[in-house]
Design a protein around this motif. Structure first.
Motif, PDB file in Angstrom:
ATOM      1  N   TRP A  31       0.978  -1.532  -0.140  1.00 37.15           N
ATOM      2  CA  TRP A  31      -0.176  -0.242   0.075  1.00 37.15           C
ATOM      3  C   TRP A  31       0.654   1.297  -0.098  1.00 37.15           C
ATOM      4  O   TRP A  31       0.265   2.218  -0.546  1.00 37.15           O
ATOM      5  CB  TRP A  31      -0.656   0.277   1.217  1.00 37.15           C
ATOM      6  N   VAL A  34       2.573   2.031  -3.518  1.00 42.17           N
ATOM      7  CA  VAL A  34       1.275   1.996  -4.091  1.00 42.17           C
ATOM      8  C   VAL A  34       1.231   3.576  -4.386  1.00 42.17           C
ATOM      9  O   VAL A  34       0.949   4.607  -5.198  1.00 42.17           O
ATOM     10  CB  VAL A  34       0.067   1.354  -4.188  1.00 42.17           C
ATOM     11  N   VAL A  59       5.858  -2.521  -5.983  1.00 44.77           N
ATOM     12  CA  VAL A  59       4.476  -2.574  -5.223  1.00 44.77           C
ATOM     13  C   VAL A  59       4.723  -4.291  -5.972  1.00 44.77           C
ATOM     14  O   VAL A  59       3.754  -5.571  -5.335  1.00 44.77           O
ATOM     15  CB  VAL A  59       3.480  -2.158  -6.594  1.00 44.77           C
TER      16      VAL A  59
END
Length: 112
Positions: A31, A34, A59
């Motif tokens: 997360w 991203v 990622v």
């Protein structure tokens, strides 16, 4: 009379509990990666092709590391299984920090 040893297998619920707990930390790294990718791509300069590649690596890497760690450790006792997952998490965190430091110091990633 034969005396064979029977290998004890870790109950499935313990494997799932350990993997789920470690998976939350792996998911946090994904997360955060991203978030960094979106922030850099929508920034004033944008990302070049190399920038997209470099920012997509963190990622994908934790997901691959979790899969490899799970495959290596799922048939082991709970302690070694947790340590294998922790090792993969440490590798993912170190990789994430390397990408962040590279992104801060390399201007060739931006301006695409």
């Amino acid at each position: 009379m034969s005396t064979g040893t029977v290998a004890r297998r870790t109950p499935t619920w313990i494997v799932v509990a350990i993997a789920a707990a470690a998976g939350l930390f792996y998911a946090y790294i994904v997360w955060s990666s991203v978030d960094l990718l979106i922030r850099q791509a929508t920034g004033a300069l944008g990302l070049s092709g190399l920038g997209w590649f470099v920012h997509l690596l963190p990622v994908v890497f934790p997901m691959v590391a979790f899969g490899v760690a799970f495959a290596l450790g799922s048939r082991r006792p709970p302690g070694p299984f947790a340590l294998i997952l922790l090792t993969g998490l440490a590798l993912s965190a170190a990789f994430w920090l390397n990408i962040v430091s590279y992104a801060v110091t390399s201007y060739g990633l931006y301006g695409g």
